[in-house]
Enzyme design. Structure first.
Site, PDB file in Angstrom:
ATOM      1  N   ARG A  48      53.447  48.659   0.228  1.00  0.00           N
ATOM      2  CA  ARG A  48      53.539  48.519  -1.253  1.00  0.00           C
ATOM      3  C   ARG A  48      52.969  49.985  -1.963  1.00  0.00           C
ATOM      4  O   ARG A  48      53.354  50.185  -3.191  1.00  0.00           O
ATOM      5  CB  ARG A  48      52.560  47.511  -1.644  1.00  0.00           C
ATOM      6  CG  ARG A  48      52.994  45.943  -1.284  1.00  0.00           C
ATOM      7  CD  ARG A  48      51.812  45.207  -1.942  1.00  0.00           C
ATOM      8  NE  ARG A  48      50.667  45.253  -1.404  1.00  0.00           N
ATOM      9  CZ  ARG A  48      49.532  44.403  -1.271  1.00  0.00           C
ATOM     10  NH1 ARG A  48      49.471  43.525  -2.393  1.00  0.00           N
ATOM     11  NH2 ARG A  48      48.412  44.405  -0.536  1.00  0.00           N
ATOM     12  N   GLU A 131      52.004  34.924  18.491  1.00  0.00           N
ATOM     13  CA  GLU A 131      50.675  35.095  19.121  1.00  0.00           C
ATOM     14  C   GLU A 131      49.452  35.429  18.431  1.00  0.00           C
ATOM     15  O   GLU A 131      48.568  34.901  18.474  1.00  0.00           O
ATOM     16  CB  GLU A 131      50.737  35.737  20.472  1.00  0.00           C
ATOM     17  CG  GLU A 131      49.648  35.663  21.541  1.00  0.00           C
ATOM     18  CD  GLU A 131      49.437  34.495  21.958  1.00  0.00           C
ATOM     19  OE1 GLU A 131      48.593  33.519  21.552  1.00  0.00           O
ATOM     20  OE2 GLU A 131      50.257  33.863  23.007  1.00  0.00           O
ATOM     21  N   VAL A 134      46.992  33.096  15.641  1.00  0.00           N
ATOM     22  CA  VAL A 134      45.890  32.508  16.201  1.00  0.00           C
ATOM     23  C   VAL A 134      45.002  32.874  17.339  1.00  0.00           C
ATOM     24  O   VAL A 134      45.441  33.407  18.218  1.00  0.00           O
ATOM     25  CB  VAL A 134      46.283  31.066  16.977  1.00  0.00           C
ATOM     26  CG1 VAL A 134      45.176  29.940  16.930  1.00  0.00           C
ATOM     27  CG2 VAL A 134      47.155  30.201  15.722  1.00  0.00           C
ATOM     28  N   LYS A 207      45.207  27.532  11.320  1.00  0.00           N
ATOM     29  CA  LYS A 207      45.417  27.892  12.997  1.00  0.00           C
ATOM     30  C   LYS A 207      45.224  26.530  13.482  1.00  0.00           C
ATOM     31  O   LYS A 207      45.951  26.245  14.526  1.00  0.00           O
ATOM     32  CB  LYS A 207      43.972  28.900  13.384  1.00  0.00           C
ATOM     33  CG  LYS A 207      44.029  30.044  12.786  1.00  0.00           C
ATOM     34  CD  LYS A 207      42.838  30.940  13.159  1.00  0.00           C
ATOM     35  CE  LYS A 207      42.851  32.527  12.255  1.00  0.00           C
ATOM     36  NZ  LYS A 207      41.819  33.000  12.871  1.00  0.00           N
TER      37      LYS A 207
END
Length: 430
Positions: A48, A131, A134, A207
């Site tokens: 950004r 992966e 979480v 999660k």
């Protein structure tokens, strides 16, 4: 035989995690090449703020046009670490449409729109790996998706947010109040300036949705997860927990119903016995228990957040996806064949710790016990202390449904001898 033409990687986001991904790709380039079977090349970085100096990243790779980057057509893998719903969702689906596989750490997006993203990946014969979404560096998604694919998972129970665990651990070990512990977590960089997503359980709920979907082969969205934050946990609650031989953790709990016909997913503070391994998880660490028919109990433990741990998980996925590209294959996609419904929190059965402020006079305990009996909630233990006309009454139940406990508490509030309900907390991990 080693392929000489590099696999090209586009990086979306270059903050704490993204910059660490770029650094590891550069410093471990030879090792990654050997492990994958071909070189990997950072072909572009979407940011950004283009004017910011990014050590180790050539200026000509930096762009503010993320859409053009993922549309290039020569990109093999897009790594998305910008977070949020949009523009991440559009960028990921665009990447699939233009031939790239995707590695993401975006738990919020996956919890909300994981099914649609998996469908887009499948439609374009590409990989979607996450992966890092979480528990940071802890290998958890891949064991659920691959290692336990032949087993039946019944329960996933764990601490999946390092900020809240640090705060609760500090309250437990020092006797500090919630605000004091939060202030320390903020000063040490464990908590954001606005900690709402962590302390109110939004992060852990996202999660939990991902874990439940993966564990039970069913679609579980963020809206399906019961969420309760930890801002109301007090130092007095820890005193009560210690009297029971327990401590307090913010837990994500995903369970298959006993009859196997439904699942539940929830996030809330809970007392757990000091003898349970999760009770000893300190600081900002995460730990998750997986319980299955054949494997039994498995525990995954490690750092759950931070630039380096999260980047480690991202790079692990990157290696796997690149290997798939070289072999002309894709890895496992969404597995939602079971299509189990998600039950409401009212159906959840567990133990409860209820602290009541009551009048210190004869007959109060009998009144309270009668209310519990009328609602079908069995009492395990009762402890009463009082003086000067006021008393505290602590009731610990046997297992009861959340709905039954709710009706019990509502009835207790109507008793003239009950001044108030000081706290209600679930007891888990037995």
């Amino acid at each position: 035989m080693m392929r000489t033409r590099p696999l090209k990687v586009a990086l979306l986001g270059c903050g704490v995690v993204g910059s660490e991904v770029a650094r590891i790709m550069t410093t471990h380039a030879d090792d990654l090449t050997a492990r994958i079977g071909a070189p990997v090349e950072l072909a572009g970085v979407a940011v950004r703020r283009p004017g910011k100096v990014r050590e180790g990243i050539p200026a000509d790779l930096v762009t503010t046009d993320a859409t053009a980057l993922v549309k290039r057509g020569d990109i093999d893998v897009v790594v998305e670490v910008i977070g949020g719903i949009e523009p991440a969702r559009t960028l990921i689906t665009t990447a699939f449409e233009h031939g790239a596989s995707v590695v993401s750490a975006n738990k919020a997006l996956l919890a909300q729109d994981g099914a649609a993203l998996h469908a887009a990946a499948e439609a374009n014969d590409r990989d979607l790996y996450y992966e890092a979404a979480v528990a940071g560096a802890i290998p958890l998604i891949r064991p659920l998706r691959e290692s336990l694919a032949g087993d039946k998972v019944n329960r996933v129970l764990g601490i999946v947010n390092g900020t809240t665990n640090f705060i609760l651990d500090k309250m437990d070990s020092t006797g500090a109040g919630y605000q004091e512990a939060l202030d320390e977590a903020t000063a040490l960089g464990y908590a954001e300036a606005d900690p709402t997503a962590d302390v109110e359980g939004f992060d852990a709920a996202a999660k939990a949705a991902i874990l439940a979907g993966m564990a039970f082969h069913s679609r579980v969205r963020l809206d399906d997860v019961y969420r309760e934050g930890m801002t109301e946990v007090t130092a007095a609650d820890f005193v009560s927990a210690k009297e029971m031989g327990c401590t307090i953790k913010l837990l994500a709990i995903c369970e298959r119903a006993e009859d196997g016909g439904s699942v539940t997913a929830r996030v809330h503070p809970a007392m757990i016995p000091l003898t349970h391994p999760l009770a000893s998880v300190r600081g900002a660490y995460n730990a998750v228990f997986v319980e299955s028919d054949a494997a039994g109990q498995l525990m995954f433990y490690g750092p759950g957040a931070g630039g380096s741990p999260t980047a480690s998980a991202v790079l692990g996925d990157l290696v796997a996806v690149c290997r798939n590209r070289l072999n002309g294959a894709t890895g496992p996609g969404e597995s939602a064949y079971a299509a189990l419904p998600v039950s409401s929190m009212g159906d959840v059965v567990t133990r409860y710790h209820i602290s009541l402020d009551v009048a210190d006079k004869p007959g109060v305990l009998a009144q309270v016990a009668t209310v519990f009996a009328e609602h079908g909630v069995s009492i395990d233990t009762v402890r009463q202390q009082g003086k000067d006309g006021e008393a505290s009454l602590v009731v610990v139940t046997h297992r009861a449904s959340d709905a039954a406990l709710g009706g019990t508490v509502e009835a207790l509030r109507k008793l003239d001898t009950v001044r108030g309900v000081a706290s209600i907390m679930r007891v888990e991990g037995e």
